[in-house]
Scaffold this motif. Structure first.
Motif, PDB file in Angstrom:
ATOM      1  N   ASP A   1      -6.839 -39.224 -12.520  1.00  0.00           N
ATOM      2  CA  ASP A   1      -6.880 -37.701 -12.103  1.00  0.00           C
ATOM      3  C   ASP A   1      -7.876 -36.888 -13.117  1.00  0.00           C
ATOM      4  O   ASP A   1      -8.525 -37.320 -14.015  1.00  0.00           O
ATOM      5  CB  ASP A   1      -5.367 -37.256 -13.007  1.00  0.00           C
ATOM      6  CG  ASP A   1      -4.427 -37.266 -11.927  1.00  0.00           C
ATOM      7  OD1 ASP A   1      -4.446 -36.805 -10.887  1.00  0.00           O
ATOM      8  OD2 ASP A   1      -3.373 -37.944 -12.267  1.00  0.00           O
TER       9      ASP A   1
ATOM     10  N   VAL B   1      -9.181 -33.328 -14.209  1.00  0.00           N
ATOM     11  CA  VAL B   1      -8.720 -32.064 -14.798  1.00  0.00           C
ATOM     12  C   VAL B   1      -9.924 -31.245 -15.106  1.00  0.00           C
ATOM     13  O   VAL B   1     -10.817 -31.673 -15.779  1.00  0.00           O
ATOM     14  CB  VAL B   1      -7.754 -32.038 -16.023  1.00  0.00           C
ATOM     15  CG1 VAL B   1      -7.586 -30.622 -16.603  1.00  0.00           C
ATOM     16  CG2 VAL B   1      -6.407 -32.743 -15.278  1.00  0.00           C
TER      17      VAL B   1
ATOM     18  N   HIS C   1      -6.078 -28.897 -12.182  1.00  0.00           N
ATOM     19  CA  HIS C   1      -6.350 -30.230 -11.496  1.00  0.00           C
ATOM     20  C   HIS C   1      -7.429 -30.279 -10.437  1.00  0.00           C
ATOM     21  O   HIS C   1      -7.284 -29.206  -9.579  1.00  0.00           O
ATOM     22  CB  HIS C   1      -5.221 -31.111 -10.785  1.00  0.00           C
ATOM     23  CG  HIS C   1      -4.335 -31.674 -11.987  1.00  0.00           C
ATOM     24  ND1 HIS C   1      -3.197 -30.986 -12.613  1.00  0.00           N
ATOM     25  CD2 HIS C   1      -4.465 -32.917 -12.395  1.00  0.00           C
ATOM     26  CE1 HIS C   1      -2.820 -31.881 -13.472  1.00  0.00           C
ATOM     27  NE2 HIS C   1      -3.323 -32.895 -13.434  1.00  0.00           N
TER      28      HIS C   1
ATOM     29  N   SER D   1     -10.398 -35.910  -7.559  1.00  0.00           N
ATOM     30  CA  SER D   1     -10.943 -37.135  -7.878  1.00  0.00           C
ATOM     31  C   SER D   1     -11.848 -37.928  -7.019  1.00  0.00           C
ATOM     32  O   SER D   1     -12.828 -38.227  -7.367  1.00  0.00           O
ATOM     33  CB  SER D   1      -9.664 -37.999  -8.492  1.00  0.00           C
ATOM     34  OG  SER D   1      -9.125 -37.648  -9.328  1.00  0.00           O
TER      35      SER D   1
ATOM     36  N   ARG E   1      -3.534 -41.992 -17.618  1.00  0.00           N
ATOM     37  CA  ARG E   1      -3.931 -43.317 -17.159  1.00  0.00           C
ATOM     38  C   ARG E   1      -5.388 -43.346 -17.465  1.00  0.00           C
ATOM     39  O   ARG E   1      -6.493 -42.623 -17.788  1.00  0.00           O
ATOM     40  CB  ARG E   1      -3.700 -43.396 -15.600  1.00  0.00           C
ATOM     41  CG  ARG E   1      -2.603 -43.029 -15.034  1.00  0.00           C
ATOM     42  CD  ARG E   1      -2.340 -43.212 -13.472  1.00  0.00           C
ATOM     43  NE  ARG E   1      -3.115 -42.097 -12.895  1.00  0.00           N
ATOM     44  CZ  ARG E   1      -3.360 -41.811 -11.802  1.00  0.00           C
ATOM     45  NH1 ARG E   1      -2.936 -42.951 -10.856  1.00  0.00           N
ATOM     46  NH2 ARG E   1      -3.687 -40.715 -11.171  1.00  0.00           N
TER      47      ARG E   1
ATOM     48  N   ASP F   1      -8.546 -41.193 -16.310  1.00  0.00           N
ATOM     49  CA  ASP F   1      -8.551 -39.826 -16.213  1.00  0.00           C
ATOM     50  C   ASP F   1      -9.623 -39.247 -17.064  1.00  0.00           C
ATOM     51  O   ASP F   1     -10.102 -39.723 -17.781  1.00  0.00           O
ATOM     52  CB  ASP F   1      -7.295 -39.294 -17.084  1.00  0.00           C
ATOM     53  CG  ASP F   1      -5.937 -39.708 -16.509  1.00  0.00           C
ATOM     54  OD1 ASP F   1      -5.806 -39.790 -15.207  1.00  0.00           O
ATOM     55  OD2 ASP F   1      -4.793 -39.552 -17.038  1.00  0.00           O
TER      56      ASP F   1
END
Lengths: 405, 405
Positions: free
Chosen positions: B117, B119, B154, B157, B331, B334
């Motif tokens: 992800d 952010v 977010h 990705s 994860r 990230d």
């Protein structure tokens, strides 16, 4: 005309051979190995085992996620679906295939694919209008952009969980307008959002938008999704960059991916548009991609809402065209959700904040209990069916979740 | 005390053995195989080959991405770094290790890890204040939540690309306040955002927040990031759910991940906080995680800004604590970025919208050219250094990108 299966199945089963949704399961005979399953009635076909049993190429069906099959593209999706249909309808295959069926009750279901990017839209005019009235009283409920583009934002892929996963009540900063400062603690306004989610199979190239007409080349299938929302956390954090921690703690996904091809009979024209869409979003002369899903939301076993997906202002094809209009590429496993599905009637709203009008009108149950927002121990289930061939219904797997304090 | 390498390297190289950033490269001798590289001066150590040459376990260094090494956790990061340091400083290893060095000019660099992800935060008070003044004139420039929490959202990705990848000018809906309706076309206000990005190695468990003190257990290293932004698309779309297509077309990442351990000498106290932080964000008695990075932004080879990262209001440790405060899990892979780094002085701002004050004051170059926003063919480079041991500097890999029309 739909073929008839050799399985002993109620004639009106929403999980007949006209549906054949895909999932990923484990079972006691090979506990550590995830396998691709196809639901038929209340049974699950071990698809890789069936392919081997009939002597068919099995690589895509022997994977531990749906991603390789999803990446293989539409012509492969059709071939695999035709093969599955043949195995389950041609009695000559019965001796080989029948041993590959497991009872649904005997399997554990997992997230059916690895999620790449997750996007959440906001495509119900009724939902957006209701939230505008609640969150921004005194302003126009719809923002000026709403009817020009399908508003969306990226969510957190890493906290998407399969149906049945317990949802821990999130903590966060909450500040009511009258409070002098925010406090930190468990959300007091934990809500649901009943949504329909679309799974991308075929990737696209960076810099090349996906046209409306190419929707079915890219989208593999459809799930149900509960976009759990902590309204108090969201209200305090979301200006100016949008929802973040109010959503990112958990998003629940149904375990069965209904192939887009199984929804041909569910296609309907979307609502009339009040504003002329820009050409890349103009579907007025295109094949319609409204979908007539009848959704049901149950709280602790009692139905609290029946949101009609056909009322959505923006279709999934328009959302995909918008998502890629800037050249953003698609990856296999990209997931995008419709936003809360709310119809025009009060009992067709897909979130508690609307059903209880910001908590002012609690839901009252026959046993004397009431609810504004979710309490610990509450269980939410979202289910849906859609029109299939010959008067049949196409069933979606439920997405359920229980709140843990 | 930093050991001395046996390589012929300028004594003040920002890529000496005190740095040792990780990347992923391909080279002509094995063109299809991605390999983990460690930069030393203007050379790249093939880390897997070096491990084999010295007879050390090589599995983590033989991978095609950094993800397995990142997932292995902090004690392994330290062991691997200590081993690399030994190989490059102990002359006894020279015969085995030297053949594993390639010239930087002879390798192609790739995205060093698979991004989970992504952010993006908004942690510079100067940047947020400038944008508030530009986008919401007449209102308080900072929203009421800004000093209570690190605002973030977010991003996409799947469109994060390695430095050097051309960036196609995005198309989208643009509507100036005076326009009667939006039009669709290429962005006319294409901008940069100079940011610092933090890469998560060690994952966390859903439902369990990561405390401020555990930052260095989870964050593997640091990159530079250019969060390309189409200001016209963003301005029309971002209310109420935040930036979407104005950002998602491309985000460029530097190819070298500087280990967090290499930045011990760059740690500084963050600015004084005007508002008392809630306990989960309160770092006043904690080890400081402000970082004294000196950033430089160049447009077509001319420096246009020198943003000072030490001025950021919120630290990366606070951002990680906030990101997980609701129980969201981490994860491996990230990635979270600081938001545009802007200092208090006009020539320390990290975006063109601030440097030109919404295009009102173009940048003027000695050759007579001017810029408000980016034109086709423009190339942007962001670089940085930080204090290292003994007066040395720690270099970051540049993040560059050229606009293609």
């Amino acid at each position: 005309m739909t073929a008839t299966t050799w399985l002993d199945l109620p004639a009106d089963s929403p999980f007949g051979v006209h549906n054949l949704p895909y999932g990923v399961f484990t079972a006691a005979d090979r506990p550590g190995r995830r396998r691709i399953g196809v639901r038929i009635g209340d049974r699950v076909l071990d698809a890789g085992a069936a392919a081997r049993a009939v002597g068919s190429p099995s690589e895509l069906l022997d994977a531990e996620t749906l991603n390789p099959l999803m990446a293989a593209g539409r012509s492969t999706w059709r071939e695999v679906r035709a093969a599955l249909t043949e195995w389950l309808t041609d009695a000559a295959h019965r001796p080989a295939v029948e041993p590959c069926l497991l009872d649904l009750a005997d399997v554990s279901l997992h997230l059916p694919f690895e999620v790449a990017d997750y996007v959440d839209f906001y495509a119900s005019e009724h939902h957006a209008t209701n939230l505008g009235k609640i969150f921004r009283p005194g302003s126009e409920p719809l923002t000026p952009n709403w009817k020009h583009l399908p508003i969306g934002y990226h969510g957190r892929s890493g906290t998407i969980v399969v149906s049945g996963t317990p949802v821990t009540r999130p903590h966060g900063q909450r500040k009511a307008p009258a409070d002098p400062a925010p406090t930190f603690g468990p959300s007091r306004r934990l809500d649901i959002e009943a949504e329909v989610a679309f799974v991308v199979g075929t990737p696209s190239t960076m810099g090349t938008p996906v046209a409306l007409a190419d929707f079915a080349e890219h989208v593999f299938g459809v799930c149900l999704l509960n976009d759990w929302s902590a309204r108090d956390i969201q209200a305090w954090e979301y200006v100016p960059l949008g929802p973040f921690l109010g959503k990112s703690f958990a998003t629940s996904l149904s375990p069965w991916v209904v192939p887009l091809e199984a929804l041909q009979h569910a296609r309907v024209a979307p609502p009339a548009r009040d504003v002329e869409p820009l050409p890349y979003l103009d579907d007025r002369d295109a094949e319609p991609w409204g979908l007539d899903l009848a959704i049901e939301v149950a709280l602790n076993g009692r139905t609290v809402s029946r949101p009609p997906f056909a009322t959505m202002y923006w279709t999934a094809a328009q959302q995909l065209a918008h998502l890629t209009a800037n050249g953003a590429s698609l990856r296999t496993g990209d997931l995008y959700a419709s936003g809360t599905v709310s119809g025009p009637e009060p009992d067709t709203r897909g979130a508690l904040i609307e059903l209880t009008w910001n908590g002012e009108h609690p839901l009252k149950f026959p046993d004397g209990t009431e609810r504004t927002f979710l309490e610990d121990g509450d269980e939410v289930s979202i289910s849906a069916t859609a029109p299939g061939p010959g008067g049949l219904r196409v069933g979606f797997g439920e997405v359920t979740g229980k709140i843990v304090g």
